[in-house]
Design an enzyme around this catalytic site. Structure first.
Site, short mmCIF file in Angstrom:
data_model
loop_
_atom_site.label_atom_id
_atom_site.label_comp_id
_atom_site.label_asym_id
_atom_site.label_seq_id
_atom_site.Cartn_x
_atom_site.Cartn_y
_atom_site.Cartn_z
N ASP A 386 0.82 -1.30 -0.21
CA ASP A 386 -0.25 -0.02 0.13
C ASP A 386 0.84 1.36 0.09
O ASP A 386 1.78 1.47 0.88
CB ASP A 386 -0.93 -0.04 1.02
CG ASP A 386 -2.09 1.01 1.08
OD1 ASP A 386 -2.74 1.03 0.29
OD2 ASP A 386 -2.01 1.86 2.07
N GLU A 415 1.26 -0.44 -5.29
CA GLU A 415 -0.05 0.43 -5.40
C GLU A 415 0.40 1.63 -5.25
O GLU A 415 0.23 2.17 -4.11
CB GLU A 415 -1.01 -0.07 -4.25
CG GLU A 415 -2.32 0.51 -4.16
CD GLU A 415 -2.52 1.97 -3.57
OE1 GLU A 415 -3.55 2.36 -3.66
OE2 GLU A 415 -1.75 2.05 -2.70
#
Length: 659
Positions: A386, A415
């Site tokens: 993330d 990401e």
């Protein structure tokens, strides 16, 4: 005046070696390749004069002393090409070598003199001299001995200029002015790094509802019961958002409200509570033993489990008390919450990567590596990370290398929806896959430009995109109003254009209700349980099954660098070919980008890709309907309707190739 001699290294490098590929930043980072796939090497090679040149690539796999020599062949304009299949996952390296081919030059020039009727008596002496300086081993030594004997015989001229002799001497003959490039690193991935289909779900939403209709918190056992659904759709990677204990301090309520009700489950990205942190699982999901059982069961179903590694901490994380120096603090002594002004994330606090003196916060760095290794030891070697662009580049370069040293098969998905150069830098640092701008590329011109960049520019050597059609964070604006046709189209685009693609659960049911004016989901699953009816009408599960089956069954669908756009004479229709010459497999797509109105359009059959003239014919199989027929000539017409058939997929079989 005394003059300095030229440096020996300069004098030795008589040949020019330029534009070596695959390389990244002149070898600063490793180019990526795939075990079992051909690695394509190329270089610009030339020298002074008109001599025949020879060239090769020397490939070494880490941990092995063996060096594989891969011949390079001259194509055009001093460009030399070659291919080699690497079978071992992990690091490798290569260098390009080039030389003046003395025997090749002799054979070429002597052949011309013979054809012109000139005497070659002296040339025969030159050939015997070259043979005398040639060394060989094994079978080549025997062939060389016979060749030297023939060079003294009555048929010497014919033998020495034969193609067989030229081929032998190209391999073992003297390499004059041998010039070498530097070593360049490669990273060899398992195939799933370049070719995979991801399905994302929240395990906590799989518990169904109780008798009163209230959602029940799901468990790892509920996920196991759901595995056949995921495999039936054709996915090979099952991805979970964070599965760790969730903090209660500043917990977010439904729809990201700042005030949580007592039964609100909170965001899984607010990691950490008295029950544990990043190496623990949320108690309502089950135990670590339950998770281990899920990973093993998923593997039996042919699924990799991928975990979301979010380097976020709730204010309740145990590390906050155990290691306060691992966190960022404000001058007034309060903890620093995560924010992206004007957005604030009050349920998350920031980790500290560097100390005030500029040195890395090493105990924290090591703790994060230990976390990755903890999950890898439990069978998880796929990680979606993330927001990696908000963490230091040196941290990732070091961490990825550390994890790969023990688990080279690990796949890291970045990401990072941010600036292009930052996204590419993360890929250079080692991320195997990358989220992309696909979400915001919707027109024919946008898609053509973006995919051309990804497949033909240098980034193709290191950046592998994963075309997720949606995420829990991103409800694409076009899908908010396009209805079922838009969802069908985006699934085919993502899976048909890219090697890696994925969807977040709910996409197959055309969920698109937005927060007003935002690119976010209304009633977001990030903040509440969302049990679904997985047989709900109006779904597009058949479309997903179809494209995943086509991907599995057709070798042409694996390496997205073979993508070629094909003329379709309507700006609302995107057409492309995926062609694998090694297997003669070719798949042609037509996709209607307009979800509201149909199109009747002309298109061209890409006969040129098979070296066929424009009047040639190809056999065609409709991969949706299953029927076969013949297309005669280049130009044809087709009608696509967004509500009936917004896309067409064809298998093309040129003449002489078995179906």
């Amino acid at each position: 005046m005394n003059r300095a001699d030229p440096p020996k290294a300069l004098a030795r490098a008589r040949l020019a070696i330029e534009s070596v590929s695959p390389t990244v930043e002149q070898g600063r980072f490793a180019a990526k390749t795939v075990a079992g796939w051909p690695t394509r090497f190329s270089a610009d090679l030339f020298a002074d004069g008109h001599e025949v040149l020879g060239a090769a690539v020397l490939v070494t796999v880490s941990g092995s002393k063996d060096v594989t020599e891969v011949p390079l062949t001259h194509e055009v304009n001093d460009i030399w090409l070659g291919e080699h299949v690497l079978d071992t996952v992990g690091p490798a390296r290569f260098r390009v070598i080039a030389w003046r081919d003395l025997y090749g030059t002799w054979a070429r020039d002597t052949g011309k003199k013979v054809a012109a009727g000139q005497s070659v008596e002296v040339e025969m002496m030159e050939a015997r001299d070259i043979l005398g300086r040639t060394k060989a081993r094994g079978d080549d030594a025997k062939a060389l001995k016979e060749l030297r004997r023939a060079a003294e015989g009555p048929d010497a001229q014919h033998v020495l200029t034969s193609e067989e002799t030229r081929a032998l001497m190209a391999r073992i003959g003297p390499r004059a002015n041998l010039t070498q490039s530097p070593d360049y690193p490669l990273w060899v991935d398992r195939e799933a790094a370049a070719f995979s289909a991801w399905y994302e779900l929240f395990p906590r939403s799989l518990g169904g509802r109780d008798d009163a209709g209230k959602p029940v918190h799901g468990t790892f056992r509920d996920v196991e019961a759901h595995l056949p659904y995921v495999t039936d759709l054709g996915f090979d990677t099952l991805y979970f958002p964070p599965i760790h204990p969730i903090g209660t301090a500043n917990r977010k309520g439904k729809n990201n409200t700042l005030r949580a009700e007592p039964d609100d489950v909170g965001s899984p990205y607010a990691i950490g509570s008295p029950e544990g942190g990043n190496m623990d699982v949320h108690p309502e999901l089950g135990t670590l033993e339950d998770f281990d059982h899920l990973v093993a069961t998923a593997r039996d179903h042919g699924l990799d489990i991928a975990l979301d590694i979010a380097l976020n901490s709730s204010p309740d994380h145990p590390w906050l008390k155990e290691h306060p120096d691992w966190f960022e603090w404000r001058p007034d002594g309060t903890i620093k919450y995560a924010e992206n002004p004007p957005k604030k994330y009050e349920d998350i606090v920031n980790f500290r990567y560097y100390l005030d003196d500029g040195s890395p916060n090493l105990p924290f760095w090591h703790a994060v590596v230990d976390m990755f290794l903890f999950w890898a030891a439990r069978g998880v070697t796929c990680f979606r990370v993330d927001n990696p662009h908000t963490k230091p580049f040196p941290f990732w370069e070091w961490l990825i290398a550390e994890v790969r040293a023990e688990y080279p098969e690990t796949i890291f998905l970045s990401e990072a929806f941010t600036r292009p150069k930052v996204m590419k830098r993360l890929a250079k640092l080692g991320y195997n896959q990358s989220y992309s701008y696909f979400t915001w590329r919707n027109t024919k011109a946008e898609l053509t430009e973006y995919l051309t960049e990804l497949t033909t520019e240098n980034c193709a050597n290191y950046m592998r995109v994963n075309f997720f059609v949606n995420t829990p964070d991103i409800n694409p604006v076009p899908l908010q109003t396009s209805g079922r046709p838009g969802f069908r189209t985006r699934a085919i685009l993502a899976a048909g254009l890219a090697g890696n693609w994925g969807l977040y659960s709910g996409f197959e049911f055309c969920e698109g209700a937005p927060m007003p004016g935002k690119e976010e989901y209304l009633d977001s699953e990030k903040y509440e349980l969302r049990p679904r009816d997985f047989d709900a009408p109006g779904n597009i599960k058949d479309d997903v099954r179809l494209i995943n089956r086509i991907r599995r069954e057709h070798p042409a669908m694996r390496d997205m660098r073979n993508l070629r756009f094909v003329p379709a004479h309507d700006d609302r229709v995107l057409s492309w070919l995926r062609h694998d010459p090694a297997t003669n497999d070719a798949v042609l797509f037509h996709v209607l980008l307009d979800p509201y109105a149909g199109a009747e359009f002309g298109f061209e059959v890409p006969l040129w890709e098979f070296d066929l003239p424009s009047e040639a014919s190809v056999e065609v199989t409709d991969l949706i309907q299953g029927n076969s027929f013949t297309w005669h000539g280049r130009d044809h017409r087709l009608t696509l309707d967004p509500h009936e058939r917004p896309y067409a997929v064809w298998k093309l079989t040129p003449p002489g190739v078995a179906r």
